[in-house]
Design an enzyme around this catalytic site. Structure first.
Site, PDB file in Angstrom:
ATOM      1  CD  GLN A  82     -15.645  83.581  46.750  1.00  9.03           C
ATOM      2  OE1 GLN A  82     -15.338  84.465  46.160  1.00  9.03           O
ATOM      3  NE2 GLN A  82     -14.987  82.426  47.218  1.00  9.03           N
ATOM      4  CE1 TYR A 129      -7.157  84.999  34.523  1.00  8.69           C
ATOM      5  CE2 TYR A 129      -7.130  82.797  35.366  1.00  8.69           C
ATOM      6  CZ  TYR A 129      -6.972  84.193  35.663  1.00  8.69           C
ATOM      7  OH  TYR A 129      -6.394  84.482  36.959  1.00  8.69           O
ATOM      8  CG  ASP A 138     -10.681  78.026  38.326  1.00  9.59           C
ATOM      9  OD1 ASP A 138      -9.739  77.360  37.696  1.00  9.59           O
ATOM     10  OD2 ASP A 138     -10.697  79.263  38.540  1.00  9.59           O
ATOM     11  CG  ASP A 165      -5.597  85.846  54.442  1.00  8.01           C
ATOM     12  OD1 ASP A 165      -4.406  86.206  54.489  1.00  8.01           O
ATOM     13  OD2 ASP A 165      -6.420  86.190  53.861  1.00  8.01           O
ATOM     14  N   GLY A 166      -4.280  83.699  51.863  1.00  3.68           N
ATOM     15  CA  GLY A 166      -3.086  83.854  51.093  1.00  3.68           C
ATOM     16  C   GLY A 166      -1.878  84.652  51.535  1.00  3.68           C
ATOM     17  CG  ASP A 222      -6.282  81.783  39.316  1.00  2.55           C
ATOM     18  OD1 ASP A 222      -6.720  82.637  38.767  1.00  2.55           O
ATOM     19  OD2 ASP A 222      -6.376  80.695  38.873  1.00  2.55           O
ATOM     20  CB  SER A 223      -6.749  87.151  43.398  1.00  2.00           C
ATOM     21  OG  SER A 223      -6.392  88.337  42.472  1.00  2.00           O
ATOM     22  CB  SER A 224     -11.809  87.493  42.643  1.00  2.00           C
ATOM     23  OG  SER A 224     -11.646  87.854  43.886  1.00  2.00           O
ATOM     24  CG  ASP A 225     -12.393  90.810  38.336  1.00  2.00           C
ATOM     25  OD1 ASP A 225     -12.732  89.872  38.328  1.00  2.00           O
ATOM     26  OD2 ASP A 225     -12.246  91.651  37.394  1.00  2.00           O
TER      27      ASP A 225
END
Length: 285
Positions: free
Chosen positions: A33, A63, A88, A139-140, A157-160
């Site tokens: 990404q 959050y 993060d 990979d999760g 806790d992923s991205s959108d």
């Protein structure tokens, strides 16, 4: 991603969020990404993945505290925790505050996110120094396939839910988390905004309900997210699990010791109270 002179804009169909930029600190493409970090005039350092704001130093606590402490305080004795994503470090930081937690696993597919966060987001990535933590770069979903009744709490806790993150909102992933959870286990995933993505949240809730006997939607306020509101999808492996009320209450002393700025007992309970238009969809059961 859209960086005009002096401004960063996160663009979605029919809506956008703009933040004034003071300085671009990092901008590279990893194997997975686009990663951008910039210093903003109001929000401190900002992490952006594939053009979408992930967190800022000013409001990330709203959050990270909620995605962590809601499931952890709803569990009777969370000893082993898995975080899928969360490179993060903010969620790790919050989970390490619980003395009951003995073992934390973080599975992040993009090692570069961790590396960048350690350099530019030190207040979040501080949790990576915890001796309780084991980091897995993979990979999760593939990681989850290895385990049965291993974890007390799983936090996604992923991205959108766009692009490569879509499988984390589908039934096969939910089924894997159910298998990987111990009896009495709790799953907490990033949800979405009630105002812009209500049909999708209804769909996700119904999918979760086909796998778990107890399901809930908890809400928080994050000013730099689209519309300023975001939610979490929670599920309990057993019927006895109560999500809407902490089974272990954070005392005033704990709130101070944990350095909490958003989460407390009343916020936990009230986060499940939904506006009428969402309540009618029976998202908490």
């Amino acid at each position: 991603m859209d960086i005009r002179p002096g401004w960063f804009t996160e663009s979605w169909p029919e809506i956008g969020t703009s933040v004034e930029v003071e300085e671009v600190l990092y901008s590279e493409k990893s194997n997975y990404q686009d990663i951008l970090v910039f210093k903003s005039k109001l929000y401190g350092n900002v992490l952006v993945l594939d053009g979408i704001i992930q967190c800022t130093e000013k409001d990330e606590f709203a959050y990270h505290e909620m995605i962590s402490h809601v499931p952890l305080f709803a569990h009777t004795s969370p000893k082993t925790v898995l975080i899928v994503g969360g490179g993060d470090g903010g969620t790790v930081r919050e989970v390490t505050k619980h003395p009951e937690v003995e073992e934390i696993h973080l599975c992040e597919i993009d090692e570069k996110v961790i590396e960048v966060s350690k350099k530019y987001l030190p207040s979040m990535s501080v949790g990576f120094s915890s001796p309780k933590l084991t980091v897995h770069i993979e990979d999760g979903i593939k990681f989850m396939e290895k385990y049965s009744e291993k974890f007390d709490v799983i936090i996604t806790d992923s991205s959108d839910p766009v692009g490569p993150a879509i499988p984390l909102y589908e039934k096969p992933y939910y089924e894997l988390t159910n298998i990987a959870l111990k009896p009495g286990g709790i799953l907490c995933c990033l949800g979405d905004c009630l105002f812009t993505d209500l049909p999708f949240m209804e769909e996700c809730t119904e999918t979760l309900r086909s796998v778990f006997p107890v399901v809930g939607y908890s809400s928080t306020t994050v000013s730099t997210y689209a519309c300023g509101q975001v939610g979490f999808l929670l599920a309990g492996k057993d019927k006895s699990v109560v999500l809407q009320k902490p089974v272990r209450e954070a005392t005033e002393t704990q709130v101070k010791e944990f350095g909490l700025r958003y989460y407390n007992y009343n916020v936990h309970c009230s986060s499940f109270v939904l506006p009428q238009f969402a309540q009618e969809l029976n998202m908490n059961s």
